[in-house]
Design a protein around this motif. Structure first.
Motif, PDB file in Angstrom:
ATOM      1  N   ARG A 207      12.050 -24.303  -7.197  1.00  0.00           N
ATOM      2  CA  ARG A 207      12.776 -25.455  -6.666  1.00  0.00           C
ATOM      3  C   ARG A 207      13.143 -25.258  -5.192  1.00  0.00           C
ATOM      4  O   ARG A 207      13.068 -26.206  -4.401  1.00  0.00           O
ATOM      5  CB  ARG A 207      14.029 -25.704  -7.500  1.00  0.00           C
ATOM      6  CG  ARG A 207      13.736 -26.060  -8.944  1.00  0.00           C
ATOM      7  CD  ARG A 207      12.918 -27.332  -9.060  1.00  0.00           C
ATOM      8  NE  ARG A 207      12.817 -27.787 -10.448  1.00  0.00           N
ATOM      9  CZ  ARG A 207      12.238 -28.919 -10.815  1.00  0.00           C
ATOM     10  NH1 ARG A 207      11.686 -29.703  -9.913  1.00  0.00           N
ATOM     11  NH2 ARG A 207      12.197 -29.265 -12.096  1.00  0.00           N
TER      12      ARG A 207
ATOM     13  N   ALA B 281      18.005 -34.055  -2.229  1.00  0.00           N
ATOM     14  CA  ALA B 281      18.250 -34.130  -3.675  1.00  0.00           C
ATOM     15  C   ALA B 281      18.119 -32.750  -4.315  1.00  0.00           C
ATOM     16  O   ALA B 281      18.900 -32.388  -5.213  1.00  0.00           O
ATOM     17  CB  ALA B 281      17.270 -35.111  -4.312  1.00  0.00           C
ATOM     18  N   ILE B 282      17.155 -31.972  -3.863  1.00  0.00           N
ATOM     19  CA  ILE B 282      16.998 -30.604  -4.364  1.00  0.00           C
ATOM     20  C   ILE B 282      18.182 -29.746  -3.930  1.00  0.00           C
ATOM     21  O   ILE B 282      18.752 -28.986  -4.728  1.00  0.00           O
ATOM     22  CB  ILE B 282      15.673 -29.999  -3.874  1.00  0.00           C
ATOM     23  CG1 ILE B 282      14.484 -30.759  -4.472  1.00  0.00           C
ATOM     24  CG2 ILE B 282      15.589 -28.507  -4.212  1.00  0.00           C
ATOM     25  CD1 ILE B 282      13.146 -30.375  -3.881  1.00  0.00           C
TER      26      ILE B 282
ATOM     27  N   GLU C 160      21.181 -30.574  -3.401  1.00  0.00           N
ATOM     28  CA  GLU C 160      22.369 -30.911  -4.185  1.00  0.00           C
ATOM     29  C   GLU C 160      22.406 -30.134  -5.502  1.00  0.00           C
ATOM     30  O   GLU C 160      23.474 -29.759  -5.992  1.00  0.00           O
ATOM     31  CB  GLU C 160      22.400 -32.416  -4.476  1.00  0.00           C
ATOM     32  CG  GLU C 160      22.740 -33.277  -3.273  1.00  0.00           C
ATOM     33  CD  GLU C 160      24.226 -33.253  -2.944  1.00  0.00           C
ATOM     34  OE1 GLU C 160      25.021 -32.789  -3.798  1.00  0.00           O
ATOM     35  OE2 GLU C 160      24.593 -33.678  -1.839  1.00  0.00           O
ATOM     36  N   ARG C 161      21.242 -29.884  -6.093  1.00  0.00           N
ATOM     37  CA  ARG C 161      21.188 -29.204  -7.380  1.00  0.00           C
ATOM     38  C   ARG C 161      21.604 -27.721  -7.270  1.00  0.00           C
ATOM     39  O   ARG C 161      21.964 -27.108  -8.264  1.00  0.00           O
ATOM     40  CB  ARG C 161      19.790 -29.313  -7.981  1.00  0.00           C
ATOM     41  CG  ARG C 161      19.356 -30.727  -8.324  1.00  0.00           C
ATOM     42  CD  ARG C 161      20.177 -31.306  -9.467  1.00  0.00           C
ATOM     43  NE  ARG C 161      19.962 -30.602 -10.726  1.00  0.00           N
ATOM     44  CZ  ARG C 161      19.037 -30.948 -11.618  1.00  0.00           C
ATOM     45  NH1 ARG C 161      18.237 -31.992 -11.384  1.00  0.00           N
ATOM     46  NH2 ARG C 161      18.916 -30.279 -12.750  1.00  0.00           N
TER      47      ARG C 161
ATOM     48  N   ASN D  37      24.145 -26.791  -5.494  1.00  0.00           N
ATOM     49  CA  ASN D  37      25.548 -26.735  -5.108  1.00  0.00           C
ATOM     50  C   ASN D  37      26.450 -26.094  -6.160  1.00  0.00           C
ATOM     51  O   ASN D  37      27.468 -25.483  -5.820  1.00  0.00           O
ATOM     52  CB  ASN D  37      26.065 -28.141  -4.774  1.00  0.00           C
ATOM     53  CG  ASN D  37      25.698 -28.565  -3.362  1.00  0.00           C
ATOM     54  OD1 ASN D  37      25.270 -27.745  -2.556  1.00  0.00           O
ATOM     55  ND2 ASN D  37      25.860 -29.839  -3.065  1.00  0.00           N
ATOM     56  N   SER D  38      26.115 -26.230  -7.445  1.00  0.00           N
ATOM     57  CA  SER D  38      27.001 -25.676  -8.475  1.00  0.00           C
ATOM     58  C   SER D  38      27.143 -24.168  -8.319  1.00  0.00           C
ATOM     59  O   SER D  38      28.267 -23.628  -8.333  1.00  0.00           O
ATOM     60  CB  SER D  38      26.494 -26.035  -9.872  1.00  0.00           C
ATOM     61  OG  SER D  38      25.176 -25.530 -10.066  1.00  0.00           O
TER      62      SER D  38
ATOM     63  N   LEU E 199      20.640 -23.601 -13.563  1.00  0.00           N
ATOM     64  CA  LEU E 199      19.713 -23.562 -12.430  1.00  0.00           C
ATOM     65  C   LEU E 199      18.355 -23.020 -12.860  1.00  0.00           C
ATOM     66  O   LEU E 199      17.303 -23.529 -12.443  1.00  0.00           O
ATOM     67  CB  LEU E 199      20.316 -22.692 -11.314  1.00  0.00           C
ATOM     68  CG  LEU E 199      19.759 -22.873  -9.899  1.00  0.00           C
ATOM     69  CD1 LEU E 199      19.914 -24.307  -9.419  1.00  0.00           C
ATOM     70  CD2 LEU E 199      20.458 -21.908  -8.938  1.00  0.00           C
TER      71      LEU E 199
ATOM     72  N   TRP F  55      16.484 -25.677 -14.880  1.00  0.00           N
ATOM     73  CA  TRP F  55      15.929 -26.683 -13.967  1.00  0.00           C
ATOM     74  C   TRP F  55      14.682 -26.142 -13.264  1.00  0.00           C
ATOM     75  O   TRP F  55      13.710 -26.862 -13.069  1.00  0.00           O
ATOM     76  CB  TRP F  55      17.007 -27.063 -12.949  1.00  0.00           C
ATOM     77  CG  TRP F  55      16.560 -27.966 -11.850  1.00  0.00           C
ATOM     78  CD1 TRP F  55      15.934 -29.170 -11.949  1.00  0.00           C
ATOM     79  CD2 TRP F  55      16.731 -27.734 -10.447  1.00  0.00           C
ATOM     80  NE1 TRP F  55      15.707 -29.713 -10.706  1.00  0.00           N
ATOM     81  CE2 TRP F  55      16.182 -28.851  -9.766  1.00  0.00           C
ATOM     82  CE3 TRP F  55      17.316 -26.721  -9.690  1.00  0.00           C
ATOM     83  CZ2 TRP F  55      16.185 -28.960  -8.368  1.00  0.00           C
ATOM     84  CZ3 TRP F  55      17.337 -26.820  -8.312  1.00  0.00           C
ATOM     85  CH2 TRP F  55      16.760 -27.919  -7.675  1.00  0.00           C
ATOM     86  N   ASN F  56      14.698 -24.864 -12.932  1.00  0.00           N
ATOM     87  CA  ASN F  56      13.528 -24.247 -12.295  1.00  0.00           C
ATOM     88  C   ASN F  56      12.312 -24.304 -13.211  1.00  0.00           C
ATOM     89  O   ASN F  56      11.171 -24.486 -12.758  1.00  0.00           O
ATOM     90  CB  ASN F  56      13.842 -22.793 -11.953  1.00  0.00           C
ATOM     91  CG  ASN F  56      12.713 -22.105 -11.207  1.00  0.00           C
ATOM     92  OD1 ASN F  56      12.461 -22.389 -10.042  1.00  0.00           O
ATOM     93  ND2 ASN F  56      12.026 -21.189 -11.875  1.00  0.00           N
TER      94      ASN F  56
END
Length: 305
Positions: free
Chosen positions: A223, A241-242, A244-245, A247-248, A299, A302-303
């Motif tokens: 990602r 957009a990527i 933002e993901r 940020n957590s 994360l 999502w990857n």
């Protein structure tokens, strides 16, 4: 492992990952787990690994330095660039430079300290270290006042600098007089945005810096590399957009410390066993780990998606 001199094209082709260093329960460097982490990062198309602050090279023992270098070289793929760090203190760095001179790494990064340095002193140290090492090094600008623009210009002109990691944290990354001056002083292609995904887009658009480092790339390499590819394609919306993901986990790193949070996140996600933190860094408490666990696992999921 890639051993040829580093070009701006190399810096722009891959996110520059900044991994932790895996250790066993006795704090010894763990070859197998470091190899697991490297393979995970490589699986996302990321081919540059910088072992610096996240790997806690600040506190590495001189007696283990060569063994760690050999571990990393052995684990890297043929097209993977490994950049170790040395220093931050001059005497230690000179001893490490002598070891590096025997190895095939095309460059190494000098870890910075402002506590016992001055800009002219940094300039003198870099020149002596480059002479000992026999290769140009990475200049890591982490704090305001560490170097001046004149010092940077002189070091680049002398051929002492391979590239520059710029990581001075600003409340607003768009407002940065030092970086604005730096891109006018040396070729921006030599400068890498060194604070992860969060300021990378601003640095790309406003300052023309077209490469960036990342710690969270160690969890989601595919990602992070997609974000770099989107920026190269001019698709800022996709890149944002990527970003933002990430940020957590990045927010947790900002809150509890970027080094220990990433160190634990890699283990909690099941990527590699990083082991206990090497002092002077300390392990995080269970309450914090309970926050890091879902962020790290999310994360990674999502990857893989």
């Amino acid at each position: 492992m890639k051993t040829t001199p580093i070009s701006p094209a190399d810096l722009q082709a891959s996110v520059i990952s900044v991994p932790p260093l895996c250790r066993d329960a006795q704090l010894r460097p763990h070859a197998a787990e470091n190899a697991r982490l490297i393979k995970h990062i490589e699986s996302g198309g990321v081919t540059t690994l910088l072992y610096g602050g996240n790997a806690n090279f600040y506190n590495i023992a001189l007696s283990e330095f060569e063994a760690v270098l050999d571990q990393l070289e052995a684990a890297a793929g043929p097209d993977t660039l490994i950049v170790p760090a040395f220093g931050p203190y001059f005497g230690t760095a000179m001893d490490q430079a002598a070891i590096l001179a025997k190895k095939k790494f095309p460059t190494a990064m000098l870890l910075p300290t402002v506590a016992v340095s001055s800009p002219k002193g940094v300039q003198a140290a870099v020149m002596k270290l480059v002479e000992k090492y026999g290769k140009p090094i990475v200049l890591y600008i982490k704090d305001q006042g560490y170097v001046t623009l004149d010092v940077v210009k002189a070091l680049v002109a002398a051929g002492a600098i391979s590239w520059i990691k710029y990581a001075v944290v600003r409340a607003d990354p768009a407002q940065d007089d030092l970086l604005a001056g730096l891109v006018k002083t040396v070729d921006p292609k030599l400068i890498v945005s060194g604070i992860g995904e969060q300021p990378a887009i601003v640095h790309w658009q406003k300052f023309g810096i077209h490469s960036f480092t990342s710690g969270c790339v160690c969890v989601a390499p595919r990602r992070s590399q997609e974000m770099l590819n989107a920026l190269r394609a001019g698709d800022t919306a996709k890149a944002d957009a990527i970003r933002e993901r990430f940020n957590s986990l990045e927010t947790l790193r900002n809150t509890y410390g970027p080094i220990p949070v990433l160190h634990h996140a890699v283990s909690l996600a099941g990527i590699a066993e990083t082991g206990p933190a090497l002092p002077l860094i300390a392990d995080l408490g269970d309450d914090v780990l309970d926050e890091v666990l879902p962020a790290a696992q999310g994360l990674l999921a999502w990857n893989k998606a």
